[in-house]
Design a protein around this motif. Structure first.
Motif: not given
Length: 180
Positions: A56-59, A77-78, A102-107, A114-115
């Motif tokens: 969503a663009g939130k830091a 995404t691809w 803690q699972v974290i996805g780094i796109g 991503i949005a």
């Protein structure tokens, strides 16, 4: 249509493609910033020093996860195998293991992609936008060729326990999680 017109059309198409690529690279939801994380060294310190925008663009400062075991998944995404493993990562995050991990996805993709992806799919863990700088970050963890998906298991002590290149084998991952 003669060859002269075809060459002009091809030239205009190349200019528009270059302009679109330039605009896409410059369009960022929010800058990635870095701060210091005390007590942790190496690539984990670099990771925890990052502040990345979410879908969503939130830091989102990654330092908030210091002291907790993490499973950091670099994806795009691809990337079909990346997308295929997301439901299992979501189940892991929202299940019993998610209380200790803690699972974290780094796109490694554009903020727009991503949005749109996040709006379409229900992902239960934080999905952050690193853009192409995410590839550099994954290389610091040993992903020398920048392949995706690439996942890093980090203990609560800030030590890298294991890295996984390619689609996760969840039986293997669950055994590794049991040893945390």
């Amino acid at each position: 249509m003669n060859k002269k017109h075809l060459a002009v059309y091809a030239g205009v198409a190349v200019l528009f493609a270059a302009a679109g690529a330039y605009t896409g690279m410059k369009k960022e939801a929010a800058p990635i910033t870095a701060t210091a994380s005390a007590g942790v060294t190496g690539p984990v310190q670099t990771l925890l020093a990052q502040t990345m925008p979410n879908a969503a663009g939130k830091a989102t400062p990654l330092a908030q996860y210091q002291g907790k075991a993490m499973l950091v998944n670099f994806w795009a995404t691809w990337c079909a195998p990346c997308v295929q493993e997301m439901p299992e990562l979501s189940a892991l995050s929202s299940g019993e293991a998610g209380k200790k991990l803690q699972v974290i996805g780094i796109g490694i993709d554009s903020p727009t992609n991503i949005a749109e992806f996040s709006a379409k799919y229900k992902i239960t863990y934080p999905v952050l936008v690193a853009g192409m700088s995410g590839t550099d970050l994954s290389r610091q963890f040993g992903n020398v060729n920048g392949g995706l998906p690439f996942t890093v298991l980090i203990g609560a002590d800030g030590q890298v326990r294991k890295t996984y290149l390619g689609k996760l084998n969840f039986d293997e991952l669950n055994k590794d999680l049991a040893s945390l």
